[in-house]
Write a protein that holds these residues in place. Structure first.
Motif, PDB file in Angstrom:
ATOM      1  N   ALA A 174       0.928  -0.959  -0.331  1.00 42.58           N
ATOM      2  CA  ALA A 174      -0.004  -0.356   0.115  1.00 42.58           C
ATOM      3  C   ALA A 174       0.575   1.498   0.058  1.00 42.58           C
ATOM      4  O   ALA A 174       2.426   1.353   0.200  1.00 42.58           O
ATOM      5  N   ARG A 175       0.209   2.374  -0.653  1.00 45.02           N
ATOM      6  CA  ARG A 175       0.811   3.580  -0.733  1.00 45.02           C
ATOM      7  C   ARG A 175       1.232   4.507   1.436  1.00 45.02           C
ATOM      8  O   ARG A 175       2.767   4.204   0.857  1.00 45.02           O
ATOM      9  N   CYS A 198      -0.100  13.060   2.994  1.00 48.24           N
ATOM     10  CA  CYS A 198       1.229  13.161   2.724  1.00 48.24           C
ATOM     11  C   CYS A 198       2.817  13.492   1.395  1.00 48.24           C
ATOM     12  O   CYS A 198       3.204  13.014   0.715  1.00 48.24           O
ATOM     13  N   ASP A 199       1.765  14.832   1.568  1.00 48.86           N
ATOM     14  CA  ASP A 199       2.042  15.345   0.001  1.00 48.86           C
ATOM     15  C   ASP A 199       1.892  15.437  -1.593  1.00 48.86           C
ATOM     16  O   ASP A 199       2.667  15.248  -2.107  1.00 48.86           O
ATOM     17  N   VAL A 200       0.986  13.966  -1.273  1.00 48.30           N
ATOM     18  CA  VAL A 200       0.688  13.288  -2.659  1.00 48.30           C
ATOM     19  C   VAL A 200      -0.812  13.913  -2.684  1.00 48.30           C
ATOM     20  O   VAL A 200      -1.599  13.461  -2.947  1.00 48.30           O
ATOM     21  N   ASN A 201      -0.814  14.761  -4.159  1.00 50.91           N
ATOM     22  CA  ASN A 201      -1.707  15.551  -4.259  1.00 50.91           C
ATOM     23  C   ASN A 201      -2.507  15.673  -5.726  1.00 50.91           C
ATOM     24  O   ASN A 201      -3.336  15.890  -6.181  1.00 50.91           O
ATOM     25  N   THR A 202      -1.405  15.074  -6.739  1.00 51.27           N
ATOM     26  CA  THR A 202      -1.732  14.752  -7.770  1.00 51.27           C
ATOM     27  C   THR A 202      -1.602  12.962  -8.135  1.00 51.27           C
ATOM     28  O   THR A 202      -1.135  12.607  -7.723  1.00 51.27           O
ATOM     29  N   PRO A 203      -2.917  12.636  -9.367  1.00 51.55           N
ATOM     30  CA  PRO A 203      -2.549  11.086  -9.654  1.00 51.55           C
ATOM     31  C   PRO A 203      -1.225  10.944  -9.697  1.00 51.55           C
ATOM     32  O   PRO A 203      -0.439   9.564  -9.750  1.00 51.55           O
ATOM     33  N   GLU A 204      -1.117  11.895 -10.941  1.00 48.99           N
ATOM     34  CA  GLU A 204       0.699  11.626 -10.595  1.00 48.99           C
ATOM     35  C   GLU A 204       1.803  11.126 -10.139  1.00 48.99           C
ATOM     36  O   GLU A 204       2.747  11.053  -9.738  1.00 48.99           O
ATOM     37  N   ALA A 240       1.105   8.207  -8.257  1.00 50.27           N
ATOM     38  CA  ALA A 240       2.018   6.996  -9.673  1.00 50.27           C
ATOM     39  C   ALA A 240       3.338   6.641  -8.939  1.00 50.27           C
ATOM     40  O   ALA A 240       4.137   5.561  -9.255  1.00 50.27           O
ATOM     41  N   LYS A 241       3.926   7.853  -9.147  1.00 51.57           N
ATOM     42  CA  LYS A 241       4.993   7.913  -8.540  1.00 51.57           C
ATOM     43  C   LYS A 241       5.407   7.004  -6.931  1.00 51.57           C
ATOM     44  O   LYS A 241       6.554   6.275  -6.515  1.00 51.57           O
ATOM     45  N   VAL A 242       4.911   7.163  -5.973  1.00 52.27           N
ATOM     46  CA  VAL A 242       4.847   6.673  -5.187  1.00 52.27           C
ATOM     47  C   VAL A 242       4.515   4.545  -5.433  1.00 52.27           C
ATOM     48  O   VAL A 242       5.326   4.100  -4.900  1.00 52.27           O
ATOM     49  N   LYS A 243       4.095   4.622  -6.172  1.00 46.69           N
ATOM     50  CA  LYS A 243       3.400   3.044  -6.342  1.00 46.69           C
ATOM     51  C   LYS A 243       4.293   2.692  -6.939  1.00 46.69           C
ATOM     52  O   LYS A 243       4.748   1.310  -7.165  1.00 46.69           O
ATOM     53  N   ARG A 244       5.340   3.011  -8.624  1.00 42.99           N
ATOM     54  CA  ARG A 244       5.974   2.756  -8.846  1.00 42.99           C
ATOM     55  C   ARG A 244       6.993   2.691  -7.995  1.00 42.99           C
ATOM     56  O   ARG A 244       8.230   1.631  -8.668  1.00 42.99           O
ATOM     57  N   CYS A 245       7.190   2.804  -6.845  1.00 39.08           N
ATOM     58  CA  CYS A 245       8.381   1.910  -6.141  1.00 39.08           C
ATOM     59  C   CYS A 245       9.061   0.521  -6.098  1.00 39.08           C
ATOM     60  O   CYS A 245      10.200   0.589  -6.060  1.00 39.08           O
ATOM     61  N   ILE A 246       7.863  -0.154  -6.409  1.00 36.77           N
ATOM     62  CA  ILE A 246       8.027  -1.703  -6.113  1.00 36.77           C
ATOM     63  C   ILE A 246       8.775  -2.259  -7.832  1.00 36.77           C
ATOM     64  O   ILE A 246       9.368  -3.734  -8.403  1.00 36.77           O
TER      65      ILE A 246
END
Length: 902
Positions: A552-553, A583-589, A592-598
């Motif tokens: 999860a995020r 957590c200062d994640v404000n847009t889908p983009e 996506a950067k967070v989810k891209r971690c895996i």
């Protein structure tokens, strides 16, 4: 400068693929102060930490950071560099850092690499104090601060023995996890894991260790095995020690029966005074003391690993060389200034210390600590050569005679140790012991490796590698296959489906998801376990052979990933996003950067399984170190067509069959008619989840016949995938139980039930309070357009909002839609479900949102059982569609709204 929060991202994270600290810093009045605007700041900082001239910074050259200071840079950036420099001065090699603005003015995120978390945290705190002292022209003891941090580093770091093994393991791709401050380390995952603590392994037997600890017992075992040992016996007191010395004949050795690291050992004793003094020192270390015949010769240590001698060293006792000017105390201070010497085992050599044994050794040579020995005079500080008492070592591995090596192996086997340090006294290690009166004097469990890793003279030996080779045969990396699953929706179902398929190979599968921790059919935890702590717990389970982790995020942002890399990363979708604004994640983009971690953590020979129909997900392929498998419902997806044209892999649906392809080659997996999760293809998002799961199993190397068979036995029932589009028939009505709680999932569910034949539709719905206002309103709009009857509720997911606020926002969205003719507000999820079910008519479809999965499913089972019992007893249930009495409704928002139809 206030630290709002400090996160230790211990695994791969959004900033780097190694551990970092992320601190949220409120700069307060300093937010607009550049370094060149603060009088004297640059001069103070550069004079205090002149070594920061090596920081290249964005300039890209030596002195780059100092140039940035002179040109004017801001506090968060400066804090980053000071923290990195303090860690380097403390003895940890780090160099990565960032400073980034947040959406809140004056608040920055400062990110710094660390090796030891405790040291990193302390350096960050010290960097803040140093920075403020430089800003406000306050004194700061830089040397004292660095000395304190260096001592902390030596105290908390892995010792050289454990560190050598861990580094050797990682060089072979074997994961390592430190479990405590005592250097207990787990190497590998699950069933393949091995455990070490220094040079002890999980196969170092407790009995063998206790034998080695008892020097008299060890001598008896060695004697019985034909290993030469000195004569000796245990003594009762000091006078008995002198009697034993006369019986054996001088010179003798006095030592603790169960001591270690050379403490309390005195050698080459000839007089009564020496023996009595040595007994007193030895009795301070142990309740039992031994006296043995002294065996002349050099002090050797042979390291036995498994069935071979991996290294050998000749140990020289602690000593100083006189110069005719300095006292012995001063000579010791000079020797201890050598940076290789320290008070901890983290350094190559130990400091020389004057204790009772050392003072006795000096006295035997006619010295005191204040004596000034003549130039060229060697002064012994200890007679034993242990590194822990200040000795040094010379590598002699190549000189060991085969017969001597055989005796060392016999000694280790006799005691029962897999890894052992065999101490010998001999004139020449290249000759058999029997020829020269040599003897084995000790067998050590958990032998120190320092003397072999960095000898004072000779070749360093790869003893860490030797121990890792003993634990893991060549070609074995100790890893369990790992599949990580993330996205906005479909994560849990996809995770469960992948685990179900892998179990078809007969493997024990550990799984984490929002429903808990599972090892095969055993549920070990009932909480939301989609974070890294739960994943690490699964990797520790000694039964696990493969792992599937919902990722999860929140866990990624809070702590990073639980693993260094995964074999397969699955990203289901991003869509409109979820949890935006947190957590200062404000847009889908940004999400996506967070989810891209895996995806960035995929092994070079692994795969990312990506949704080709979601542009934000498809774009992640460029960040994957391994290969990519795209999936989509439509085989004509331009992303899939381009990928296949290059020989890439894909999964898609054609003619109601799921197909996998690599380049032009295609293989049919299963017909949608035989895919119960998707209700024969009726539920599109479940078809997408199935594509993702099948592609993941295929990427993992699961045989296609296993995949095909397992897909037909995975259904969306409340036992296997609770609250994930479970369809129930209740008294002629159709009830869909689903956990969806955001606009993207709600849209997918509405699209799926749109294929059901029911003309009248109702729903029970709420959402969490940490969503943005616009996201909650959007969900209300979707509800109003899709349902005739809506039961809104609030429960424990307010998350900072006032009571009634969530319903008010949903209402705002509902008011803009035309379809919903009846809206009811209820306090409590189960009460809302009960009201809706009681009033559902035959032929109606009800979407029942599961507020909390376990609680909802448990309540639903009880409700249905009670309902069946009432019917069996002839009780009259509420007439379906009958207006609700005001007593049935608890409205937290609009008092005028009761059961009236709008």
């Amino acid at each position: 400068m206030e630290f709002r929060k400090l996160l230790a991202l211990r695994g791969p994270n959004i900033w780097a693929n190694f551990p970092v600290l992320e601190v949220w810093v409120d700069l307060g009045e300093l937010k607009d102060k550049a370094s060149n605007e603060i009088p004297g700041f640059n001069d103070r900082l550069m004079s205090w930490l002149p070594s920061m001239i090596e920081h290249r910074c964005s300039i890209g050259e030596r002195g780059g950071f100092f140039q940035r200071l002179r040109n004017g840079t801001y506090p968060a950036h400066i804090l980053e560099h000071i923290t990195l420099e303090l860690q380097s001065l403390a003895g940890t090699d780090v160099g990565f850092g960032k400073a980034r603005e947040t959406s809140e003015e004056g608040v920055f995120r400062v990110i710094v690499e660390y090796v030891e978390e405790t040291v990193g945290r302390e350096c960050l705190a010290a960097a803040r104090e140093l920075f403020l002292a430089a800003v406000y022209d306050r004194p700061f003891d830089v040397a004292g601060c660095v000395a304190r941090l260096r001592d902390l580093t030596q105290e908390v770091s892995l010792g050289p023995s454990t560190r050598a093994i861990v580094e050797a393991a990682r060089a072979r791709g074997i994961p390592a996890r430190r479990m405590n401050a005592n250097s207990l380390v787990v190497l590998g995952h699950g069933r393949k894991q091995r455990r070490i603590q220094a040079a002890e392994t999980d196969r170092t037997g407790a009995i063998a260790e206790s034998i080695a600890q008892d020097k008299e017992l060890t001598r008896e075992f060695l004697l019985a095995a034909g290993v030469p040992v000195p004569n000796g016996r245990a003594v009762a007191d000091a006078e008995d020690a002198w009697r034993a010395a006369r019986e054996l004949g001088a010179p003798v050795v006095v030592k603790p029966r169960d001591g270690n690291q050379g403490r309390g050992v005195a050698t080459n004793l000839t007089t009564r005074e020496q023996v009595i003094s040595a007994y007193e020192a030895a009795s301070q270390e142990s309740g039992s003391v031994l006296v043995e015949k002294y065996a002349p010769g050099h002090d050797y240590r042979l390291l036995v690993v498994g069935d071979r001698v991996a290294a050998a060293a000749r140990r020289e006792p602690a000593q100083v060389l006189g110069d005719g000017e300095h006292t012995i105390n001063q000579l010791i201070e000079r020797a201890n200034a050598d940076p290789r010497r320290g008070d901890h085992h983290a350094t190559v050599l130990s400091k020389l210390k004057l204790d009772a044994v050392s003072l006795a050794v000096l006295a035997e040579q006619g010295f005191t600590p204040e004596s000034v020995p003549s130039a060229g005079t060697t002064v012994l500080i200890r007679r034993n050569g242990n590194l822990s008492t200040g000795g040094t070592a010379i590598d002699v591995t190549e000189r060991v005679h085969p017969a001597v090596a055989a005796k060392a192996l016999d000694a280790a086997r006799t005691v029962g140790l897999d890894i052992a340090g065999i101490d010998m006294l001999a004139h020449d290690i290249s000759r058999p012991l029997e020829e020269q009166g040599g003897a084995v004097v000790e067998v050590n469990a958990a032998p120190g490796l320092r003397m072999h890793l960095e000898p004072s003279a000779g070749i360093a030996r790869p003893v860490g590698e030797a121990i890792v080779d003993l634990l893991f045969p060549p070609g074995e990396d100790g890893r369990a296959p790992i599949v990580a699953v993330t996205g906005v929706n479909g994560k849990t179902t996809t995770t469960r489906f992948i685990a179900h398929i892998i179990r078809g190979e007969g493997k024990c599968v550990g799984m984490t998801c929002t429903d808990g921790i599972f090892v095969d059919d055993q549920r070990l935890d009932y909480a939301d376990c989609s974070g890294p702590q739960s994943a690490r717990s699964v990797l520790l389970n000694p039964n696990v052979e493969a792992a599937v982790f919902e990722t999860a995020r929140g866990g990624i942002l809070r702590e990073g990933l639980a693993f260094d890399y995964c074999d397969v990363a699955v990203v289901t979708n991003i869509g409109e996003g979820d949890h935006l604004g947190l957590c200062d994640v404000n847009t889908p983009e940004e999400l996506a950067k967070v989810k891209r971690c895996i995806v960035e953590a995929v092994a070079p020979d692994g795969y990312a399984v990506l949704n080709a129909a979601d542009p934000l997900v498809a774009a992640m392929a460029a960040h994957c170190p391994g290969g990519t498998v795209f999936f989509a419902l439509d085989p004509r997806s331009s992303v899939i067509e381009r990928h296949r044209a290059l020989g890439g892999k894909a999964a898609f649906v054609r003619d109601r069959h799921i197909i996998v392809a690599e380049g032009e080659r295609e293989e049919t997996v299963v017909s949608l008619d035989r895919l119960p999760l998707s209700r024969g293809g009726q539920v599109s998002f479940q078809v997408e989840n199935s594509l993702a799961a099948i592609a993941a199993a295929w990427s993992l190397g699961v045989p296609m016949e296993v995949i095909s068979a397992r897909t037909t036995s995975f259904a969306a029932d409340i036992d296997r995938v609770p609250a994930r589009f479970n369809v129930l028939e209740i008294d002629g009505a159709t009830v869909v139980v689903d956990y969806g709680h955001n606009a993207h999932s709600l849209s997918a569910v509405i699209e799926a039930i749109g294929r059901f034949p029911h003309l009248r539709r109702a729903c029970v719905y709420s959402t969490a309070g940490d969503r943005r206002d616009c996201d909650i309103v959007r969900q209300g709009e979707l509800l109003g357009a899709a349902f005739d009857r809506v039961v809104l509720y609030e429960d424990h997911y307010l998350r900072g909002r006032a009571s009634g606020e969530i319903i008010g926002l949903l209402r705002r969205g509902l008011n803009s839609a035309a379809r919903a003719k009846e809206v009811v507000e209820v306090l409590g999820a189960t009460r809302a479900a009960e009201i809706a079910l009681d009033s559902t008519a035959p032929g109606e479809l009800l979407l029942l949102q599961a507020d909390t999965v376990d609680e909802t499913i448990r309540w639903l089972r009880d409700y249905l059982a009670t309902r069946a019992e009432k019917k069996a007893n002839g009780a009259v249930l509420r007439e379906a569609g009958e207006p609700l009495a005001s007593a049935d409704i608890e409205s937290p928002v609009l008092a005028e709204v009761n059961a009236a139809k709008i």
